[in-house]
Scaffold this active site. Structure first.
Site, PDB file in Angstrom:
ATOM      1  N   CYS A 276       4.468   0.913 -74.493  1.00  0.00           N
ATOM      2  CA  CYS A 276       4.667   1.982 -75.682  1.00  0.00           C
ATOM      3  C   CYS A 276       3.753   3.198 -75.301  1.00  0.00           C
ATOM      4  O   CYS A 276       3.405   3.254 -74.264  1.00  0.00           O
ATOM      5  CB  CYS A 276       4.584   1.715 -77.020  1.00  0.00           C
ATOM      6  SG  CYS A 276       5.276   0.196 -77.658  1.00  0.00           S
TER       7      CYS A 276
ATOM      8  N   GLY B  55       9.148   4.860 -74.560  1.00  0.00           N
ATOM      9  CA  GLY B  55       9.653   4.122 -75.454  1.00  0.00           C
ATOM     10  C   GLY B  55      10.766   4.878 -76.534  1.00  0.00           C
ATOM     11  O   GLY B  55      10.423   6.232 -76.865  1.00  0.00           O
TER      12      GLY B  55
ATOM     13  N   ASN C  88      -0.031  -0.392 -77.666  1.00  0.00           N
ATOM     14  CA  ASN C  88       0.668  -0.356 -76.799  1.00  0.00           C
ATOM     15  C   ASN C  88       0.311  -1.421 -75.962  1.00  0.00           C
ATOM     16  O   ASN C  88      -1.004  -1.729 -75.394  1.00  0.00           O
ATOM     17  CB  ASN C  88       0.466   0.754 -75.760  1.00  0.00           C
ATOM     18  CG  ASN C  88       1.006   0.728 -74.356  1.00  0.00           C
ATOM     19  OD1 ASN C  88       2.161  -0.146 -74.307  1.00  0.00           O
ATOM     20  ND2 ASN C  88       0.494   1.343 -73.478  1.00  0.00           N
ATOM     21  N   GLY C  89       1.109  -2.619 -75.610  1.00  0.00           N
ATOM     22  CA  GLY C  89       0.842  -3.842 -75.055  1.00  0.00           C
ATOM     23  C   GLY C  89       1.584  -5.004 -75.587  1.00  0.00           C
ATOM     24  O   GLY C  89       2.677  -4.733 -76.345  1.00  0.00           O
TER      25      GLY C  89
ATOM     26  N   TYR D  12       7.107   2.425 -61.936  1.00  0.00           N
ATOM     27  CA  TYR D  12       8.221   2.936 -62.878  1.00  0.00           C
ATOM     28  C   TYR D  12       7.937   3.561 -64.280  1.00  0.00           C
ATOM     29  O   TYR D  12       8.606   4.644 -64.440  1.00  0.00           O
ATOM     30  CB  TYR D  12       9.090   1.818 -63.179  1.00  0.00           C
ATOM     31  CG  TYR D  12      10.396   2.141 -64.119  1.00  0.00           C
ATOM     32  CD1 TYR D  12      11.482   2.662 -63.613  1.00  0.00           C
ATOM     33  CD2 TYR D  12      10.228   1.878 -65.490  1.00  0.00           C
ATOM     34  CE1 TYR D  12      12.518   2.942 -64.354  1.00  0.00           C
ATOM     35  CE2 TYR D  12      11.385   2.009 -66.114  1.00  0.00           C
ATOM     36  CZ  TYR D  12      12.515   2.522 -65.778  1.00  0.00           C
ATOM     37  OH  TYR D  12      13.725   2.856 -66.623  1.00  0.00           O
TER      38      TYR D  12
ATOM     39  N   ASP E 252      15.591   2.474 -54.775  1.00  0.00           N
ATOM     40  CA  ASP E 252      15.221   2.272 -56.220  1.00  0.00           C
ATOM     41  C   ASP E 252      13.746   2.042 -56.416  1.00  0.00           C
ATOM     42  O   ASP E 252      13.153   1.484 -55.260  1.00  0.00           O
ATOM     43  CB  ASP E 252      16.166   1.419 -56.957  1.00  0.00           C
ATOM     44  CG  ASP E 252      16.342   1.733 -58.238  1.00  0.00           C
ATOM     45  OD1 ASP E 252      15.699   2.704 -58.813  1.00  0.00           O
ATOM     46  OD2 ASP E 252      17.268   1.161 -58.675  1.00  0.00           O
ATOM     47  N   ASP E 253      13.517   2.487 -57.726  1.00  0.00           N
ATOM     48  CA  ASP E 253      11.727   2.116 -57.586  1.00  0.00           C
ATOM     49  C   ASP E 253      11.499   0.410 -57.761  1.00  0.00           C
ATOM     50  O   ASP E 253      10.673  -0.100 -57.318  1.00  0.00           O
ATOM     51  CB  ASP E 253      11.362   2.643 -58.917  1.00  0.00           C
ATOM     52  CG  ASP E 253      12.062   2.755 -60.133  1.00  0.00           C
ATOM     53  OD1 ASP E 253      12.398   1.522 -60.489  1.00  0.00           O
ATOM     54  OD2 ASP E 253      12.850   3.605 -60.508  1.00  0.00           O
TER      55      ASP E 253
END
Length: 485
Positions: free
Chosen positions: A2, A28, A102-103, A260, A368-369
Site C-alpha cells: 500500500c 494501491g 503498509n505490509g 516492480y 518484462d520486469d
C-alpha cells in the site's frame, strides 16, 4: 503493498495529503482514505476507488487540522470490495488513535485469539491493520500511569508491539492531542522515509511516506529512512523524537519494491530504484548472452513502464536495436495489483496494444520486469504474434516467482504462479514463447544492493526463504486455503 503518508504541519494538511496520495497511487487502487486532527477531534474520509474519484470538494473541506495521514490500498488481507476494510482505522482508547499500515501480518490467527481472549478487544473487520491498531492501543494503554502521555511510554508500547506482531509493517498513526507516530518492522521489509522542511517563521514541518518522491514533490528535505524496528514520534508543535524499539533489528528490504512496485524516481534504503533497474538489465543481458544465440534478434522491446530501464540496458549491452512496440493506455490500472484474476485478464487488452509496424516479420526479444501469474505475459506473446512477430523471446528482469509472497504482495497461492512446479522450457510453452530467459537470483540481489552495505534482501517469492523465520509450511497451506486473490 500500500502507500502511506503522514504530515505534521503549521497549516492545514488536507491538500498536502491528497497530493501525496496521488503520487502514491501506483501502490494501491482498491480504496483510499485520509484522516486529519483538529485539536482532539479526528476527521476521517475513506472510500473505494482511486484518489481522484474518492474525494469531493466537500470531503476536503471537512478534513480540518494541521496534522494528518493518508492511505492508498492494495488488498492483501480482507475483502477488496468492502468499503469498511478501507484504511485508516480508528479506535477510541486510549486517547483516540487513527492508524494506516503498509505490509502484511503473518500471525493474524494468534493475534485474533489474543485480542479476544486476553485483550478483550473487538475487531470489526478481517483486516490485519485493525488488529495491529488494537495491539498498539492495548500496549499503549498498559504504559499509561497518569492522564498525560510522554514519548517514553509510546516507545515502550511500540517495543511490545514488535514482540507480539510478526510479518511486515510500516505504520503511521495519530494519537489525539499528542502527535504522529511512525514505526517499521524489525526487518524493514516495507519502506518508510522521513523528511523535514522549515517554514519562513523557523518552524519545522515533518513528513513520513512510503517513497521519497512524495518528499521531493513537497519540497521536503529527505532526512533518512526510518530504521528497521525504529519508532519516530512527532509532537503537535513539530518536535521529533526517535528510538530503536526492537531487540535485534536488521535491514532486509523487499526486493520486489525495486523490481516492480516503487516508482523509478524514488530512493529507498539509500538505493535508487531507477539505477537498480538499469543494473538488472545489465545482468539480464549477460544471462541472455550465455543461454542463447542472440544474433538473430532484431529488436528489444519493453513492456511499459517498469521494465523500460532494464530493456534499454539489455539492448545497449547486446548491441540490438531498442524499439517501443507496445502502446500503453494510462487510464487503466496496473493489472498485477487488481483484485481478482478475471479483472486482471480482462484488463490486459485494455491496457496494451501492439503496433504491427514494429513487429511484422521480426524476431522480437521482449523484456518484462517480472512474471507472476503469467496472465499478462501469455496475452502479450499472443499480441506480438498477432501483430506479425516471427519469433518471440520473452525475458524477465526478475527470477521465476515460485513461492507465495506473504509480506504484503498479493501472491497467496502457489497454484496461481506460472513458474511454480514448472521448468523454464515448460513456462515458455505455457506462455507460447519460442524462448524464455529469467534473471538469476544472485544477479538480482547484486543489482539491487550494489554500492550499499545491505547484505540481504527479502527474496522469498523467488527462493522460498522467509526472512522473519516464522513462516511455516502449515501457515502457507492455511494462506492458500483462506486468502483469495
Amino acid at each position: 503493498m500500500c502507500g502511506i503518508v503522514g504530515i505534521v504541519s503549521t497549516e492545514p494538511v488536507n491538500q498536502q495529503i491528497y497530493d501525496s496520495l496521488l503520487l502514491l497511487q501506483h501502490r494501491g487502487q482498491d480504496s483510499t482514505g485520509i484522516a486529519t486532527a483538529d485539536g482532539p477531534v479526528f476527521h476521517i474520509n475513506k472510500a473505494r476507488g482511486q484518489v481522484r474519484e474518492a474525494f469531493r470538494t466537500r470531503d476536503m473541506r471537512s478534513l480540518l487540522g494541521n496534522i494528518g495521514l493518508g492511505h492508498v490500498r492494495y488488498t492483501t488481507k480482507g475483502a477488496a470490495e468492502r468499503e469498511e476494510e478501507a484504511q485508516p482505522f480508528y479506535v477510541n482508547a486510549p486517547y483516540g488513535i487513527v492508524l494506516v499500515h503498509n505490509g502484511n501480518l503473518t500471525n493474524t490467527r494468534e493475534l485474533s485469539e489474543d485480542l479476544f481472549r486476553i485483550d478483550r478487544r473487538h475487531v470489526n473487520s478481517t483486516s490485519d491493520t485493525e488488529m495491529l491498531l488494537n495491539v498498539l492501543a492495548t500496549e499503549l494503554q498498559g504504559q499509561i500511569t497518569g492522564l498525560d502521555l510522554d514519548p517514553d511510554q509510546v516507545f515502550q508500547a511500540v517495543s511490545h508491539v514488535h514482540e507480539r506482531v510478526e510479518g511486515s509493517y510500516a505504520v503511521i498513526a495519530m494519537i489525539a492531542g499528542y502527535g504522529l507516530l511512525a514505526f517499521r518492522d524489525p526487518f524493514g521489509i516495507r519502506p518508510l522515509i522521513l523528511g523535514k522542511r522549515t517554514t519562513e517563521a523557523g518552524k519545522d514541518e515533518w513528513i513520513v511516506a512510503s517513497e521519497s518522491l512524495v518528499l521531493e514533490n513537497g519540497d521536503y528535505e529527505i532526512v533518512r529512512d526510518v530504521e528497521p524496528g525504529e519508532a519516530v514520534f512527532i509532537t503537535l508543535d513539530g518536535q521529533m523524537i526517535s528510538r530503536q524499539c526492537a531487540a535485534n533489528p536488521r535491514l532486509v528490504p523487499c526486493s520486489f519494491e525495486y523490481v516492480y512496485l516503487a516508482r523509478p524516481d524514488s530512493i529507498m534504503n539509500g538505493i535508487s530504484v531507477y539505477e537498480a533497474r538499469l543494473r538488472m538489465g545489465d545482468r539480464l543481458a549477460n544471462t541472455i548472452a550465455t543461454h542463447m544465440d542472440h544474433g538473430d534478434i532484431d529488436v528489444v522491446m519493453p513492456i511499459p513502464d517498469s521494465s523500460r530501464p532494464a530493456a534499454m540496458q539489455v539492448a545497449q549491452k547486446l548491441g540490438i536495436e531498442y524499439r517501443e512496440g507496445f502502446y500503453k493506455n494510462r487510464y487503466v490500472g496496473r493489472t498485477f495489483i487488481m483484485p481478482g484474476q478475471a479483472a486482471r485478464k480482462r484488463s490486459v487488452r485494455q491496457k496494451l496494444n501492439a503496433m504491427g509496424t514494429e513487429f511484422r516479420g521480426k524476431n522480437v526479444l521482449i523484456v518484462d520486469d517480472s512474471i507472476v501469474r503469467g496472465t499478462t505475459s501469455k496475452q502479450i506473446v499472443e499480441m506480438a504474434r498477432a501483430a506479425g512477430a516471427n519469433k518471440v523471446t520473452f525475458t524477465s528482469a526478475a527470477p521465476p516467482v515460485r513461492f507465495p509472497h506473504v509480506y504484503g504482495i498479493n501472491m497467496p497461492s502457489r497454484a496461481e504462479l506460472v513458474a511454480h512446479d514448472r521448468k523454464i522450457p515448460e513456462i515458455a510453452r505455457e506462455l507460447g514463447a519460442d524462448h524464455m530467459i529469467y534473471q538469476e537470483v544472485e544477479d538480482l540481489q547484486a543489482a539491487i544492493t550494489e554500492g550499499t552495505s545491505i547484505d540481504r534482501l527479502d527474496l522469498s517469492c523467488f527462493t522460498g526463504e522467509y526472512v522473519t523465520g516464522t513462516v511455516t509450511p502449515e501457515y502457507l497451506e492455511w494462506v492458500e486455503r483462506t486468502q483469495l486473490s
